[in-house]
Every structure is written in C-alpha cells, then in structure tokens.
Design an enzyme around this catalytic site. Structure first.
Site, PDB file in Angstrom:
ATOM      1  N   GLY A  12       0.833  -1.220   0.000  1.00  0.00           N
ATOM      2  CA  GLY A  12       0.000   0.000   0.000  1.00  0.00           C
ATOM      3  C   GLY A  12       0.863   1.263   0.000  1.00  0.00           C
ATOM      4  O   GLY A  12       2.083   1.199   0.171  1.00  0.00           O
ATOM      5  N   CYS A 130      -3.483  11.105   9.907  1.00  0.00           N
ATOM      6  CA  CYS A 130      -2.530  11.994   9.225  1.00  0.00           C
ATOM      7  C   CYS A 130      -2.839  13.468   9.494  1.00  0.00           C
ATOM      8  O   CYS A 130      -1.953  14.268   9.787  1.00  0.00           O
ATOM      9  CB  CYS A 130      -2.508  11.718   7.733  1.00  0.00           C
ATOM     10  SG  CYS A 130      -4.106  11.386   7.015  1.00  0.00           S
ATOM     11  N   HIS A 243      -1.186  17.019   2.695  1.00  0.00           N
ATOM     12  CA  HIS A 243      -2.371  17.617   3.344  1.00  0.00           C
ATOM     13  C   HIS A 243      -2.040  19.050   3.787  1.00  0.00           C
ATOM     14  O   HIS A 243      -0.944  19.320   4.274  1.00  0.00           O
ATOM     15  CB  HIS A 243      -2.763  16.818   4.582  1.00  0.00           C
ATOM     16  CG  HIS A 243      -3.438  15.508   4.330  1.00  0.00           C
ATOM     17  ND1 HIS A 243      -3.784  15.043   3.078  1.00  0.00           N
ATOM     18  CD2 HIS A 243      -3.833  14.548   5.203  1.00  0.00           C
ATOM     19  CE1 HIS A 243      -4.371  13.854   3.186  1.00  0.00           C
ATOM     20  NE2 HIS A 243      -4.408  13.509   4.466  1.00  0.00           N
TER      21      HIS A 243
HETATM   22  C1  2RA Z   1      -7.635  10.394   4.745  1.00  0.00           C
HETATM   23  N1  2RA Z   1      -6.887  10.729   7.028  1.00  0.00           N
HETATM   24  O1  2RA Z   1      -6.949  11.368   4.428  1.00  0.00           O
HETATM   25  C2  2RA Z   1      -7.589   9.821   6.150  1.00  0.00           C
HETATM   26  C3  2RA Z   1      -6.984   8.456   6.172  1.00  0.00           C
HETATM   27  N2  2RA Z   1      -5.649   8.457   5.698  1.00  0.00           N
HETATM   28  O2  2RA Z   1      -8.381   9.803   3.947  1.00  0.00           O
END
Ligand code: 2RA
Length: 340
Positions: A12, A130, A243
């Site tokens: 993954g 995350c 992110h």
């Molecule tokens: C997302 N935090 O970003 C969640 C799982 N990785 O989808």
C-alpha cells in the site's frame, strides 16, 4: 545488532513509504519482512537497494520478531495485530482501531514521547490520523508557551489519504475530462474529485460532523491536552500527496505573531517558511517526500483577544503516517528494546 521488523501492508501507499523511510533513516534492521494479503502474495517491494517479495500476513509467524509496523485497514488489524502482539512483537498500528483505547498509547514522538511508557499493556502503540499528526506538531510548542483554549481547523486533504484507489481516481477522472472515454472511472469518492472539492471524509456522525473531523478532535485531546476545544472541517481536494490545513487558534493569553514564529522555528519537526511576499509560503506539492511539517501565513487573528492563524502543510504519507510510525519505532528501540 539490529531489529527484526515486519511491515504489514507493504504494497500500500503507507507500507511502501514505511520501507522507504526505514531505509532512508538507516533504522537498524537485522531482518525485514514485507507482509501483505494473499491477493498481493509474491508482489515485489523496494527496501533501499534491495527488493523484497511479499509474504502472506495470515500465516506469518511473528514469534521472535521485534516490531511490526501495521499499515492495513482496521479489519485486517483487528485480525492480525493481537496475534503479533501476543507473540511478543510490538505492534505500531496506523489504523484508527486502537487510537482511542485507554490502554494503547497514541504517539507523536516530538509531542508526547513519554506516553509510550504504557505500550506493554497490550504491546500495541497507535499512530495518529494523518491530519491530526501535522496539526499537533504545530500546536504543542505554542500550547507549552500559553495554553490553547480553542482550535478551528479546515483541512485540504490529498487523495492519497484514500489509498492507491484515491490516486488512481483523480488521475483517471482528470484524463477523462480532457479525453472522454466510455470507461467508468472508480468511485472511491462520493462526488467528482477532479477540479472539485468534497467536504466529506469518513462516515457521518450523529452531530453532522464526519469521522475524520471527530478523529482530529479526539486525537488532539489525547495527544496534547483534553481541555483543548477543537472544531474541524475536513475536505478532500484534487491534490495527489500532501495535506494542508488552515488553523485558527485561541489562546488563554496573548501570543505575539513574532514570538509564535520564533517558537515554531525552534520546534522539533517544524520548518517555518513564512514571508509576506509572492511564494513566501508552502503549498502541498512542495512538501512531498519531506519529513518536515511546514508552517506559513503566521498572523494575528484580531477578531478575538488572543488569536493566531497559521497554514500547515505536510506529506500525509510521511509525517501523517509512515514517518511518524518509524519515529515511534526509533523511540521504542531507544527506550525499551535496546540492542547490542
Ligand atoms: C484520509 N486521514 O486522508 C484519512 C486516512 N488516511 O483519507
């Protein structure tokens, strides 16, 4: 002398990054096993300059292995993590399954390393979500200076957070918009993600928030301080990796933006890139592959007495998952599993 370490979910996005980061950080490995489901059996994954063939998780014997980095969903974790832990292999789990268990430490090493003390209760240590990991790296050093009362955060989460399917969907959908075909692209997301944003990650809760938003609240409280009020809006955006978060903080006492900038510049795991000029801030495409949590746009929020705004960007597969897990393994090794 090094460690016998297993990476569970090695094929993954996160599992592959765990292998990359173990190699990049020269984690002392005596033996490494790449474990995956039967369907991925025999796939090859890279570990530094070597290639590993995946082994079957379901039949793998964890006895004699030191650490297992789990990067599989909660169901597979539920099946296999207790078996590994019982065999004496310490599990560092990236799923959400154990994060809220009072007998399982939830660790961001730069923030609450001492909380790892309780790991032997279940021989399991939880890795945070995350979106939580990067936020608490920014919050804790400020909270130590003056208590945080409330956090309002909006996230802009990349599609890799939804796994390889999320990446494939953005790629295929984007292509099909320019070059329509009869193919029916996958539907990992509930609406079109190419050239769009989706304010929905995880299931809906009773109060109208989503699981992803609830995780940020619950995990920030467990990692930093249960008295901090957090409200989150988590949004999926058409970015492959990285992110971003717009974070608004209300402190108990006034904190000047300059002092906040200085504190963050010294904070572990943080890189401040903050100039009030074109390009004087970080965007997600610039964080990919980096270990740091980047902070930009630090500025007073003059609408409340003791407010501050900041922009926070990090590679969600690294600090948001694989890097934090490897850092936990480093912490565990240095404090409890000394070798040689
Ligand atoms: C997302 N935090 O970003 C969640 C799982 N990785 O989808």
């Amino acid at each position: 002398m090094g460690y016998k370490i297993a990476v569970v979910g090695a094929t993954g996005n996160v599992g592959r990054e765990m292998l990359n980061i173990l190699s990049e950080r020269a984690f002392p490995v005596d033996e490494i096993a790449a474990l995956a489901s039967r369907r991925s059996l025999g796939s090859e994954v890279s570990f530094g300059d070597t290639t590993l063939k995946t082994q079957d998780l379901a039949t793998f014997d964890f006895a004699g292995w030191d650490i297992a980095l789990f990067a599989v969903g909660s169901d597979a974790t539920k099946d296999q993590a207790p078996r590994a832990a019982k065999a004496g292999c310490v599990v560092i789990d990236n799923s959400s399954l154990y994060r809220y268990d009072p007998d399982v430490p939830l660790i961001v090493p730069e923030i609450n390393a001492d909380a790892i003390e309780g790991y032997s209760k279940k021989n399991i240590i939880a890795n945070p979500n995350c979106s939580t990991a990067q936020m608490v790296v920014a919050l804790k050093p400020l909270h130590d200076r003056t208590r945080i009362k409330r956090v309002v955060v909006s996230t802009y989460q990349s599609v890799s957070g939804a796994g390889k399917d999320g990446i494939d969907e953005l790629w295929d959908q984007t292509k099909s918009i320019y070059n329509p075909t009869d193919d029916k692209p996958a539907t990992t997301f509930t609406k079109q993600i190419a050239f769009n944003v989706i304010p929905h990650i995880g299931g809906f809760m009773e109060d109208g928030s989503t699981q992803e938003e609830w995780k940020m609240v619950a995990e920030t409280k467990k990692i930093v301080d249960p008295s901090i009020k957090v409200t989150a809006t988590c949004v999926r955006v058409p970015v492959f990796v990285g992110h971003s978060e717009a974070i608004n903080i209300e402190f108990e006492d006034f904190l000047d933006e300059e002092e906040a900038r200085d504190i963050l510049r010294e904070a572990p795991g943080v890189m401040v890139i903050d100039k009030r000029e074109d390009g004087g801030y970080v965007s997600p495409t610039e964080c990919v592959g980096d270990f740091a949590t980047f902070i930009s746009r630090i500025r007073q929020d003059s609408t409340i007495d003791n407010g501050l705004n900041l922009w926070c960007v990090s590679d969600n597969l690294r600090k948001g998952a694989a890097l934090n897990a490897v850092q936990i393994a480093e912490l565990l090794g240095s404090r409890f599993l000394k070798k040689g």
